[in-house]
Design a protein around this motif. Structure first.
Motif, short mmCIF file in Angstrom:
data_model
loop_
_atom_site.label_atom_id
_atom_site.label_comp_id
_atom_site.label_asym_id
_atom_site.label_seq_id
_atom_site.Cartn_x
_atom_site.Cartn_y
_atom_site.Cartn_z
N PRO A 12 0.82 -1.22 0.00
CA PRO A 12 0.00 0.00 0.00
C PRO A 12 0.85 1.27 0.00
O PRO A 12 0.47 2.27 -0.61
N THR A 13 2.02 1.22 0.68
CA THR A 13 2.90 2.39 0.72
C THR A 13 3.47 2.68 -0.67
O THR A 13 3.56 3.84 -1.09
N ILE A 14 3.85 1.64 -1.36
CA ILE A 14 4.37 1.80 -2.73
C ILE A 14 3.30 2.40 -3.63
O ILE A 14 3.57 3.30 -4.45
N ILE A 15 2.06 1.93 -3.48
CA ILE A 15 0.94 2.47 -4.26
C ILE A 15 0.76 3.96 -3.98
O ILE A 15 0.60 4.77 -4.90
N ALA A 16 0.81 4.32 -2.69
CA ALA A 16 0.64 5.73 -2.29
C ALA A 16 1.73 6.60 -2.89
O ALA A 16 1.45 7.67 -3.46
N VAL A 17 2.98 6.16 -2.76
CA VAL A 17 4.12 6.93 -3.29
C VAL A 17 4.02 7.04 -4.81
O VAL A 17 4.29 8.10 -5.38
N ALA A 18 3.62 5.96 -5.46
CA ALA A 18 3.51 5.95 -6.92
C ALA A 18 2.46 6.95 -7.41
O ALA A 18 2.68 7.66 -8.39
N ILE A 19 1.32 7.01 -6.71
CA ILE A 19 0.26 7.95 -7.10
C ILE A 19 0.74 9.39 -6.98
O ILE A 19 0.58 10.20 -7.90
N ILE A 20 1.35 9.72 -5.82
CA ILE A 20 1.84 11.08 -5.60
C ILE A 20 2.93 11.43 -6.61
O ILE A 20 2.94 12.53 -7.18
N ALA A 21 3.85 10.49 -6.83
CA ALA A 21 4.95 10.73 -7.77
C ALA A 21 4.42 10.98 -9.18
O ALA A 21 4.87 11.90 -9.88
N TYR A 22 3.45 10.19 -9.59
CA TYR A 22 2.87 10.35 -10.93
C TYR A 22 2.16 11.71 -11.05
O TYR A 22 2.30 12.40 -12.08
N MET A 23 1.40 12.07 -10.01
CA MET A 23 0.68 13.35 -10.04
C MET A 23 1.65 14.52 -10.18
O MET A 23 1.43 15.43 -10.99
N LEU A 24 2.73 14.49 -9.38
CA LEU A 24 3.69 15.60 -9.42
C LEU A 24 4.51 15.58 -10.73
O LEU A 24 4.81 16.63 -11.29
N TYR A 25 4.83 14.38 -11.22
CA TYR A 25 5.59 14.29 -12.47
C TYR A 25 4.79 14.80 -13.66
O TYR A 25 5.33 15.46 -14.56
N SER A 26 3.48 14.55 -13.64
CA SER A 26 2.63 14.96 -14.76
C SER A 26 2.48 16.48 -14.86
O SER A 26 2.12 17.00 -15.92
N ILE A 27 2.79 17.19 -13.77
CA ILE A 27 2.67 18.66 -13.81
C ILE A 27 4.03 19.32 -13.59
O ILE A 27 4.11 20.49 -13.20
N ARG A 28 5.11 18.55 -13.84
CA ARG A 28 6.45 19.03 -13.53
C ARG A 28 6.78 20.37 -14.15
O ARG A 28 7.50 21.18 -13.56
N ASP A 29 6.27 20.64 -15.35
CA ASP A 29 6.60 21.89 -16.04
C ASP A 29 5.99 23.11 -15.36
O ASP A 29 6.56 24.21 -15.38
N ASP A 30 4.80 22.92 -14.76
CA ASP A 30 4.10 24.05 -14.14
C ASP A 30 4.24 24.07 -12.61
O ASP A 30 3.86 25.04 -11.96
N LEU A 31 4.81 23.00 -12.05
CA LEU A 31 4.89 22.88 -10.60
C LEU A 31 5.72 23.99 -9.97
O LEU A 31 5.29 24.64 -9.01
N PHE A 32 6.90 24.25 -10.51
CA PHE A 32 7.79 25.26 -9.92
C PHE A 32 7.24 26.68 -10.11
O PHE A 32 7.47 27.55 -9.29
N VAL A 33 6.48 26.87 -11.18
CA VAL A 33 5.84 28.17 -11.40
C VAL A 33 4.82 28.43 -10.29
O VAL A 33 4.74 29.52 -9.71
N ALA A 34 4.02 27.40 -9.99
CA ALA A 34 3.00 27.52 -8.94
C ALA A 34 3.65 27.78 -7.59
O ALA A 34 3.18 28.61 -6.80
N ILE A 35 4.75 27.07 -7.31
CA ILE A 35 5.45 27.24 -6.03
C ILE A 35 6.07 28.63 -5.93
O ILE A 35 6.03 29.27 -4.86
N ASP A 36 6.62 29.13 -7.03
CA ASP A 36 7.24 30.46 -7.04
C ASP A 36 6.26 31.57 -6.70
O ASP A 36 6.63 32.60 -6.12
#
Length: 323
Positions: A12-36
């Motif tokens: 279950p932990t691997i599933i949780a990490v995989a979901i979060i990682a996929y979500m963040l990876y899919s928005i990688r181009d806009d993620l740092f802009v949002a954080i900035d």
């Protein structure tokens, strides 16, 4: 710890990490802009709201225990919930809730059936009020997916059946030890909210708790300069928590975020912003829970730390839960 128990935690932990990682990876181009463009001051406000919501949860749980003739201080009531919710982040299937049985028995000499009925009563109001909030908000929001109404309707239906069963069983006795325990449990649950005043106190308190939970997410949205109507935030929290109730991952990590992000997208919120709001919202709530849980463990003492270790390494057996 045997391989079966390791698998029950690791997978279950691997599933949780995989979901979060996929979500963040899919928005990688806009993620740092949002954080900035984020305004960190809102993060402090969100943490403070989260802290006060825990005080309210403690007050509600103390009230439920008092209805069951179990005396406990507000401080210990809050600490008890902190520990069980922290355990739920590492113990599969939300079995961390069962640690409360041992805590209130140790601190208040209560029976295990007292502890179990208090948990059921608390969870019942959480589920019902969350579903009702969803049912109230949906008619005011356009483009709501059909499965939202299915999830909310199913939850309310199950809750209605539960109430019917609880109040239909009257003055039944059994010589069978397990049936007798179950009947006693039902009687105690009924005792916890059988009066009009108890229903009002628990319903109103629970509604405020979940509106505060929604407010945390709303403040996080403001942190990223996202102008999302509060009613949509409420629906997002409702869907996130109903999905989270299915114990697929520890603490609903991953499943909660994706449900909240998808709901926020209904308002036209960009995917990157919706995702980062959902991730930070759950992160704030989990970090506050974890900090509170660790502090509570050491305040209760070594026995509670040993209890947590034993629950994680060996699980909770039938022999453990015996009056």
């Amino acid at each position: 710890m045997n391989l079966k128990k390791i698998g029950a935690f690791v997978i279950p932990t691997i599933i949780a990490v995989a979901i979060i990682a996929y979500m963040l990876y899919s928005i990688r181009d806009d993620l740092f802009v949002a954080i900035d463009h984020a305004v960190p001051a809102y993060l402090i406000i969100a943490v403070l709201i989260c802290f006060f919501s825990w005080i309210l949860r403690g007050l509600r749980y103390k009230y439920i225990l008092e209805k069951l003739s179990v005396g406990i201080t507000l401080f210990k009531s809050i600490a008890c919930i902190f520990i069980s919710q922290t355990a739920n982040m590492i113990i599969p299937a939300r079995l961390g809730d069962l640690l409360r049985l041992f805590i209130i028995k140790h601190e208040s000499d209560a029976t295990y059936s007292n502890g179990l009925s208090s948990i059921v009563a608390e969870r019942f109001f959480d589920i019902v009020i969350v579903a009702l909030l969803g049912a109230v908000t949906m008619p005011f929001i356009l483009n709501v997916p059909e499965w939202f109404s299915t999830v909310i309707g199913f939850t309310l239906a199950i809750s209605f059946v539960f109430v019917l069963v609880i109040f239909a069983l009257k003055d039944i006795h059994s010589s069978n030890r397990f049936i007798a325990f179950g009947l006693n449990l039902i009687a105690e649950i009924k005792k916890a909210y059988s009066s009009i005043s108890a229903l009002f106190v628990l319903s109103s308190t629970t509604a405020v708790i979940w509106l505060m939970d929604s407010l945390i997410c709303y403040v996080i949205a403001l942190m990223f300069n996202a102008q999302i109507p509060f009613i949509i935030i409420v629906l997002a929290i409702v869907i996130g928590n109903l999905v989270k109730a299915v114990p697929v991952t520890p603490g609903g990590i991953g499943t909660y975020e994706i449900a909240v992000a998808l709901t926020l997208a209904i308002s036209g919120t960009p995917a990157a912003v919706a995702t980062i709001i959902a991730v930070i919202d759950h992160l704030v709530k989990n970090v506050v829970t974890l900090v509170g849980g660790v502090v509570s463990l050491y305040i209760f003492g070594d026995w509670s730390v040993d209890l947590m270790k034993r629950a994680f390494s060996k699980g909770i057996s039938k022999e453990d839960i015996k009056d």
